[in-house]
Design a protein around this motif. Structure first.
Motif, short mmCIF file in Angstrom:
data_model
loop_
_atom_site.label_atom_id
_atom_site.label_comp_id
_atom_site.label_asym_id
_atom_site.label_seq_id
_atom_site.Cartn_x
_atom_site.Cartn_y
_atom_site.Cartn_z
N ASP A 59 0.81 -1.21 0.00
CA ASP A 59 0.00 0.00 0.00
C ASP A 59 0.85 1.27 0.00
O ASP A 59 0.34 2.36 0.25
N ARG A 60 2.13 1.15 -0.30
CA ARG A 60 3.01 2.33 -0.26
C ARG A 60 3.49 2.80 -1.63
O ARG A 60 3.92 3.93 -1.77
N TYR A 61 3.45 1.94 -2.62
CA TYR A 61 4.07 2.26 -3.90
C TYR A 61 3.05 2.30 -5.01
O TYR A 61 2.02 1.65 -4.96
N THR A 62 3.37 3.11 -6.05
CA THR A 62 2.43 3.33 -7.14
C THR A 62 3.14 3.09 -8.48
O THR A 62 4.35 2.84 -8.52
N THR A 63 2.39 3.27 -9.54
CA THR A 63 2.97 3.10 -10.88
C THR A 63 4.04 4.15 -11.15
O THR A 63 4.92 3.93 -11.98
N THR A 64 4.01 5.27 -10.45
CA THR A 64 5.07 6.27 -10.59
C THR A 64 6.42 5.67 -10.20
O THR A 64 7.43 5.88 -10.88
N ASP A 65 6.43 4.91 -9.11
CA ASP A 65 7.67 4.24 -8.67
C ASP A 65 8.11 3.20 -9.69
O ASP A 65 9.29 3.11 -10.02
N LEU A 66 7.15 2.43 -10.21
CA LEU A 66 7.47 1.43 -11.22
C LEU A 66 8.02 2.10 -12.48
O LEU A 66 9.02 1.63 -13.04
N ASN A 67 7.42 3.18 -12.90
CA ASN A 67 7.90 3.89 -14.10
C ASN A 67 9.33 4.38 -13.92
O ASN A 67 10.14 4.33 -14.85
N ARG A 68 9.66 4.87 -12.73
CA ARG A 68 11.02 5.35 -12.44
C ARG A 68 12.02 4.20 -12.59
O ARG A 68 13.07 4.35 -13.23
N ILE A 69 11.68 3.05 -12.04
CA ILE A 69 12.57 1.88 -12.13
C ILE A 69 12.68 1.41 -13.57
O ILE A 69 13.77 1.09 -14.05
N GLU A 70 11.56 1.34 -14.26
CA GLU A 70 11.59 0.88 -15.65
C GLU A 70 12.39 1.81 -16.54
O GLU A 70 13.06 1.36 -17.47
N THR A 71 12.36 3.11 -16.27
CA THR A 71 13.17 4.07 -17.02
C THR A 71 14.66 3.79 -16.81
O THR A 71 15.45 3.79 -17.77
N GLN A 72 15.04 3.51 -15.58
CA GLN A 72 16.44 3.19 -15.30
C GLN A 72 16.86 1.87 -15.95
O GLN A 72 17.98 1.74 -16.45
N ILE A 73 15.96 0.90 -15.96
CA ILE A 73 16.26 -0.39 -16.59
C ILE A 73 16.43 -0.21 -18.09
O ILE A 73 17.34 -0.76 -18.70
N THR A 74 15.56 0.58 -18.71
CA THR A 74 15.66 0.87 -20.14
C THR A 74 16.99 1.55 -20.45
O THR A 74 17.67 1.20 -21.42
N GLU A 75 17.38 2.51 -19.61
CA GLU A 75 18.66 3.19 -19.81
C GLU A 75 19.82 2.21 -19.66
O GLU A 75 20.78 2.24 -20.44
N THR A 76 19.73 1.31 -18.70
CA THR A 76 20.78 0.31 -18.50
C THR A 76 20.90 -0.59 -19.72
O THR A 76 22.01 -0.84 -20.21
N ARG A 77 19.78 -1.05 -20.23
CA ARG A 77 19.80 -1.90 -21.43
C ARG A 77 20.39 -1.14 -22.62
O ARG A 77 21.16 -1.70 -23.40
N ARG A 78 20.03 0.12 -22.76
CA ARG A 78 20.56 0.95 -23.84
C ARG A 78 22.08 1.07 -23.72
O ARG A 78 22.81 0.94 -24.69
N LEU A 79 22.56 1.29 -22.50
CA LEU A 79 24.02 1.39 -22.28
C LEU A 79 24.72 0.06 -22.59
O LEU A 79 25.82 0.06 -23.13
N LEU A 80 24.07 -1.04 -22.23
CA LEU A 80 24.68 -2.36 -22.46
C LEU A 80 24.75 -2.70 -23.95
O LEU A 80 25.69 -3.36 -24.38
N THR A 81 23.74 -2.28 -24.70
CA THR A 81 23.73 -2.61 -26.13
C THR A 81 24.45 -1.56 -26.96
O THR A 81 24.68 -1.77 -28.15
N GLY A 82 24.76 -0.42 -26.35
CA GLY A 82 25.48 0.63 -27.07
C GLY A 82 24.63 1.38 -28.06
O GLY A 82 25.13 2.03 -28.97
N SER A 83 23.31 1.31 -27.89
CA SER A 83 22.44 2.02 -28.83
C SER A 83 21.88 3.28 -28.24
O SER A 83 21.97 3.59 -27.13
#
Length: 184
Positions: free
Chosen positions: A160-184
């Motif tokens: 009851d403490r977390y929302t989709t805003t928190d999930l979106n923040r994490i997913e943005t960081q994961i997307t950036e990590t994947r982008r850095l790993l693939t070099g694109s």
């Protein structure tokens, strides 16, 4: 600067869950400040140490499968016990449950705190992996980047403490990590 071996010593000596959480918080904030100062190598080491400190108190060990149990107040293995992943791979459910119960203990922390600890550990793992990809200091080829996002999905569904805003923040960081790993 605190080195990974030093951190393991601090964690081993401290019997206080709160002390380890405070250490994780300090290191997590240090990583953010160092990254802001563009000292990404030092930021990576601080983030990795934060992830390790939080891991030592996260009752789910970053496993989305255990979040349901943790948030239901079930007895699950404490972060300090060993053999969790070996036990989780046992296919016979009765035997797996017997072995889990043998090493389990009640959390001894409140509902709000357990959600917060799980979220903090997921955040620290994402920051560490993103900085590891940014610096090239960590081999992330086999890192499961989806676990922190699934952790937040479970926290949203069951907590009851977390929302989709928190999930979106994490997913943005994961997307950036994947982008850095693939070099694109």
């Amino acid at each position: 600067m605190l080195q990974p071996g030093d951190l393991r010593s601090v964690i081993a000596v401290s019997n206080s869950r709160q002390d380890r959480r405070v250490l994780g918080s300090i290191l997590y904030n240090r990583a953010a400040n160092l990254e802001w100062l563009r000292n990404t190598d030092a930021a990576y080491y601080a983030a990795s140490a934060a992830a390790e400190a939080y891991h030592s108190v996260d009752p789910t060990w970053g496993s989305p499968k255990l979040i349901t149990l943790a948030l239901a107040g079930e007895r699950i293995p404490p972060a300090e016990s060993g053999g969790l992943y070996r036990i989780l791979r046992i296919t016979d459910e009765a035997e797996r449950n017997r072995q889990l119960f043998a090493i389990s203990e009640p959390h001894r922390i409140g509902w709000d705190e357990i959600q917060e600890v799980i979220a903090q550990a997921a955040d620290a793992r994402v920051r560490s992996r993103r900085l590891g990809a940014l610096t090239g200091l960590e081999d992330l080829e086999h890192a499961n980047l989806d676990h922190p996002a699934e952790t937040y999905r479970q926290l949203i569904i069951r907590g009851d403490r977390y929302t989709t805003t928190d999930l979106n923040r994490i997913e943005t960081q994961i997307t950036e990590t994947r982008r850095l790993l693939t070099g694109s």
